[in-house]
Scaffold this motif. Structure first.
Motif, PDB file in Angstrom:
ATOM      1  N   ASP A 143     -43.657  41.105 -23.323  1.00  0.00           N
ATOM      2  CA  ASP A 143     -43.108  39.830 -23.789  1.00  0.00           C
ATOM      3  C   ASP A 143     -41.720  40.081 -24.360  1.00  0.00           C
ATOM      4  N   TYR A 144     -40.796  39.211 -24.009  1.00  0.00           N
ATOM      5  CA  TYR A 144     -39.513  39.168 -24.720  1.00  0.00           C
ATOM      6  C   TYR A 144     -39.585  37.902 -25.563  1.00  0.00           C
ATOM      7  N   GLY A 145     -39.864  38.027 -26.828  1.00  0.00           N
ATOM      8  CA  GLY A 145     -40.073  36.834 -27.652  1.00  0.00           C
ATOM      9  C   GLY A 145     -41.209  36.024 -27.057  1.00  0.00           C
ATOM     10  N   SER A 146     -40.928  34.794 -26.703  1.00  0.00           N
ATOM     11  CA  SER A 146     -41.994  33.948 -26.158  1.00  0.00           C
ATOM     12  C   SER A 146     -42.057  34.015 -24.630  1.00  0.00           C
ATOM     13  N   VAL A 147     -41.166  34.809 -24.026  1.00  0.00           N
ATOM     14  CA  VAL A 147     -41.164  34.917 -22.559  1.00  0.00           C
ATOM     15  C   VAL A 147     -42.046  36.090 -22.126  1.00  0.00           C
ATOM     16  N   ARG A 148     -43.067  35.812 -21.337  1.00  0.00           N
ATOM     17  CA  ARG A 148     -43.886  36.905 -20.801  1.00  0.00           C
ATOM     18  C   ARG A 148     -43.262  37.359 -19.479  1.00  0.00           C
ATOM     19  N   GLY A 169     -35.983  37.757 -11.453  1.00  0.00           N
ATOM     20  CA  GLY A 169     -36.695  37.393 -12.682  1.00  0.00           C
ATOM     21  C   GLY A 169     -38.194  37.608 -12.623  1.00  0.00           C
ATOM     22  N   ALA A 170     -38.696  38.204 -11.548  1.00  0.00           N
ATOM     23  CA  ALA A 170     -40.146  38.392 -11.394  1.00  0.00           C
ATOM     24  C   ALA A 170     -40.702  39.400 -12.405  1.00  0.00           C
ATOM     25  N   GLY A 171     -39.859  40.313 -12.865  1.00  0.00           N
ATOM     26  CA  GLY A 171     -40.329  41.323 -13.825  1.00  0.00           C
ATOM     27  C   GLY A 171     -40.248  42.744 -13.290  1.00  0.00           C
ATOM     28  N   LYS A 172     -39.547  42.948 -12.185  1.00  0.00           N
ATOM     29  CA  LYS A 172     -39.477  44.281 -11.566  1.00  0.00           C
ATOM     30  C   LYS A 172     -38.777  45.286 -12.478  1.00  0.00           C
ATOM     31  N   THR A 173     -37.587  44.933 -12.938  1.00  0.00           N
ATOM     32  CA  THR A 173     -36.810  45.869 -13.758  1.00  0.00           C
ATOM     33  C   THR A 173     -37.509  46.129 -15.095  1.00  0.00           C
ATOM     34  N   THR A 174     -38.128  45.097 -15.639  1.00  0.00           N
ATOM     35  CA  THR A 174     -38.870  45.275 -16.897  1.00  0.00           C
ATOM     36  C   THR A 174     -40.010  46.266 -16.698  1.00  0.00           C
ATOM     37  N   THR A 175     -40.723  46.133 -15.579  1.00  0.00           N
ATOM     38  CA  THR A 175     -41.811  47.071 -15.278  1.00  0.00           C
ATOM     39  C   THR A 175     -41.272  48.489 -15.169  1.00  0.00           C
ATOM     40  N   ASP A 200     -34.675  51.133  -8.424  1.00  0.00           N
ATOM     41  CA  ASP A 200     -34.594  49.700  -8.668  1.00  0.00           C
ATOM     42  C   ASP A 200     -33.416  49.148  -7.863  1.00  0.00           C
ATOM     43  N   GLU A 201     -33.719  48.435  -6.819  1.00  0.00           N
ATOM     44  CA  GLU A 201     -32.685  47.829  -5.958  1.00  0.00           C
ATOM     45  C   GLU A 201     -31.618  48.846  -5.552  1.00  0.00           C
ATOM     46  N   PRO A 202     -32.012  49.928  -4.897  1.00  0.00           N
ATOM     47  CA  PRO A 202     -31.030  50.992  -4.623  1.00  0.00           C
ATOM     48  C   PRO A 202     -29.948  50.588  -3.629  1.00  0.00           C
ATOM     49  N   SER A 235     -37.325  45.991  -4.835  1.00  0.00           N
ATOM     50  CA  SER A 235     -36.315  45.343  -4.012  1.00  0.00           C
ATOM     51  C   SER A 235     -36.657  43.876  -3.825  1.00  0.00           C
ATOM     52  N   HIS A 236     -35.657  43.063  -3.507  1.00  0.00           N
ATOM     53  CA  HIS A 236     -36.021  41.750  -2.986  1.00  0.00           C
ATOM     54  C   HIS A 236     -35.623  41.647  -1.518  1.00  0.00           C
ATOM     55  N   LEU A 237     -35.259  42.783  -0.947  1.00  0.00           N
ATOM     56  CA  LEU A 237     -34.897  42.793   0.474  1.00  0.00           C
ATOM     57  C   LEU A 237     -36.133  43.132   1.295  1.00  0.00           C
TER      58      LEU A 237
HETATM   59  N1  LIG Z   1     -33.780  41.916 -22.647  1.00  0.00           N
HETATM   60  C1  LIG Z   1     -34.355  40.744 -22.323  1.00  0.00           C
HETATM   61  N2  LIG Z   1     -34.526  39.773 -23.239  1.00  0.00           N
HETATM   62  C2  LIG Z   1     -35.114  38.602 -22.932  1.00  0.00           C
HETATM   63  N3  LIG Z   1     -35.586  38.295 -21.701  1.00  0.00           N
HETATM   64  C3  LIG Z   1     -35.437  39.211 -20.743  1.00  0.00           C
HETATM   65  C4  LIG Z   1     -34.819  40.484 -20.987  1.00  0.00           C
HETATM   66  N4  LIG Z   1     -34.817  41.190 -19.831  1.00  0.00           N
HETATM   67  C5  LIG Z   1     -35.407  40.404 -18.917  1.00  0.00           C
HETATM   68  N5  LIG Z   1     -35.780  39.228 -19.446  1.00  0.00           N
HETATM   69  C6  LIG Z   1     -36.507  38.127 -18.744  1.00  0.00           C
HETATM   70  O1  LIG Z   1     -37.705  38.696 -18.232  1.00  0.00           O
HETATM   71  C7  LIG Z   1     -37.973  38.210 -16.941  1.00  0.00           C
HETATM   72  C8  LIG Z   1     -38.069  39.366 -15.954  1.00  0.00           C
HETATM   73  O2  LIG Z   1     -36.801  39.967 -15.795  1.00  0.00           O
HETATM   74  P1  LIG Z   1     -36.548  41.276 -14.915  1.00  0.00           P
HETATM   75  O3  LIG Z   1     -35.133  41.651 -15.104  1.00  0.00           O
HETATM   76  O4  LIG Z   1     -37.578  42.273 -15.225  1.00  0.00           O
HETATM   77  O5  LIG Z   1     -36.790  40.708 -13.456  1.00  0.00           O
HETATM   78  P2  LIG Z   1     -36.431  41.360 -12.019  1.00  0.00           P
HETATM   79  O6  LIG Z   1     -37.617  41.147 -11.161  1.00  0.00           O
HETATM   80  O7  LIG Z   1     -35.931  42.724 -12.202  1.00  0.00           O
HETATM   81  O8  LIG Z   1     -35.275  40.393 -11.513  1.00  0.00           O
HETATM   82  P3  LIG Z   1     -33.995  40.723 -10.549  1.00  0.00           P
HETATM   83  O9  LIG Z   1     -34.495  40.666  -9.139  1.00  0.00           O
HETATM   84  O10 LIG Z   1     -33.073  39.589 -10.841  1.00  0.00           O
HETATM   85  O11 LIG Z   1     -33.450  42.047 -10.946  1.00  0.00           O
HETATM   86  C9  LIG Z   1     -36.888  37.191 -16.633  1.00  0.00           C
HETATM   87  O12 LIG Z   1     -37.370  35.923 -16.979  1.00  0.00           O
HETATM   88  C10 LIG Z   1     -35.766  37.626 -17.537  1.00  0.00           C
HETATM   89  O13 LIG Z   1     -34.951  36.534 -17.864  1.00  0.00           O
END
Ligand SMILES: Nc1ncnc2c1ncn2[C@@H]1O[C@H](COP(=O)(O)OP(=O)(O)OP(=O)(O)O)[C@@H](O)[C@H]1O
Ligand SMILES: [Mg+2]
Length: 245
Positions: free
Chosen positions: A15-20, A42-48, A160-162, A192-194
């Motif tokens: 979770d980033y604050g209230s955003v899951r 925004g799917a959550g790939k980079t966060t994962t 991540d998106e190489p 990737s999104h490709l």
């Molecule tokens: N540091 C942060 N603070 C708050 N929200 C964030 C933060 N990083 C990512 N988010 C939110 O978390 C969600 C997932 O983001 P993430 O970057 O993981 O997606 P992604 O799949 O890598 O997207 P992309 O294809 O654009 O790289 C999005 O809604 C994004 O806005």
């Protein structure tokens, strides 16, 4: 599959604050696989990936790499991992080779011979390796980034998106390289999104949407009912969104 997974995600949540951003991911990647991690912006790939690499604390759940838990405080398992996340940072006024030499100091086993090896592997020839990184094209920087990620002979490569920012030739070369590494037995986790790219390289994929896996399986299986991965992707990603209005 019975082998110990190279990468194991369990109920991984962020979770980033209230955003899951990542919502209860369960995922296993096995030795020698090329695993595609797909999803729209925004799917959550980079966060994962941030959590896998111990750069972000999970809100819940766990990451295991080679059977060992990874957290920002416990990153020992990452010694066998190489990663290329975003645009790699290098010293612009140093040559490509000098940048690699600096990085090689982190690894006692990596000497000049290995630096030559990775440069050759990513296709940076001697004259390119001598040039300052500030003169490099995006594609060359990305190749140098991959060379840096490979220096210590990782068994798991996380990307991540190489191919972001690469032209079609650069993309094709990156694909060729990744296939070559996979053939050498390196396990690859490729975000990737490709879709076309992933379809050509990966054995198995998971499609992430709003932090959840909405489809997962061997590429061949997913393609059995659909024309291509794009059709699979659109079916799981666009229709639910359209239904929501
Ligand atoms: N540091 C942060 N603070 C708050 N929200 C964030 C933060 N990083 C990512 N988010 C939110 O978390 C969600 C997932 O983001 P993430 O970057 O993981 O997606 P992604 O799949 O890598 O997207 P992309 O294809 O654009 O790289 C999005 O809604 C994004 O806005
Ligand atoms: Mg991302």
């Amino acid at each position: 599959m019975t082998a110990t997974p190279v990468l194991h995600l369990e109920k991984l949540t962020k979770d980033y604050g209230s955003v899951r951003a990542v919502d209860g991911l369960d995922l296993d990647v096995y030795p020698g696989e090329c695993f595609g991690f797909l999803g729209p912006n925004g799917a959550g790939k980079t966060t994962t990936i941030g959590m896998i690499l111990g750069l972000l604390w999970p809100t819940r759940g766990r990451v295991e790499v080679f059977g060992q838990e990874v957290t920002p405080m416990r990153t020992a398992a990452l010694r066998q991992v190489g990663a290329l996340v975003g645009a790699p940072g290098f010293y612009p006024y140093l040559s490509g080779r000098a940048n690699l030499r600096l990085l090689a100091r982190l690894y006692p086993q990596v000497g000049a011979a290995r630096i030559d090896e990775v440069l050759a592997l990513v296709g940076l020839d001697a004259s390119a390796a001598r040039r300052k990184v500030k003169t490099y094209s995006t594609g060359m920087k990305q190749r140098l980034g991959l060379a840096a990620a490979l220096l210590h002979e990782p068994k798991l490569l996380i990307l991540d998106e190489p191919t972001n920012g690469l032209d079609p030739i650069g993309m094709a070369e990156m694909r060729r390289l990744l296939r070559e590494l996979a053939a050498q037995g390196v396990t690859i986790f490729l975000s990737s999104h490709l879709l076309h790219e992933v379809e050509q390289i990966c054995d198995r994929v998971a499609i992430l949407h709003r932090g959840r896996i909405v489809a997962q399986g061997p590429v061949a299986e997913l393609l059995a009912q659909r024309r291509d991965l794009e059709e699979v992707f659109m079916a799981v990603v666009r229709e639910p969104e359209a239904a929501r209005g």
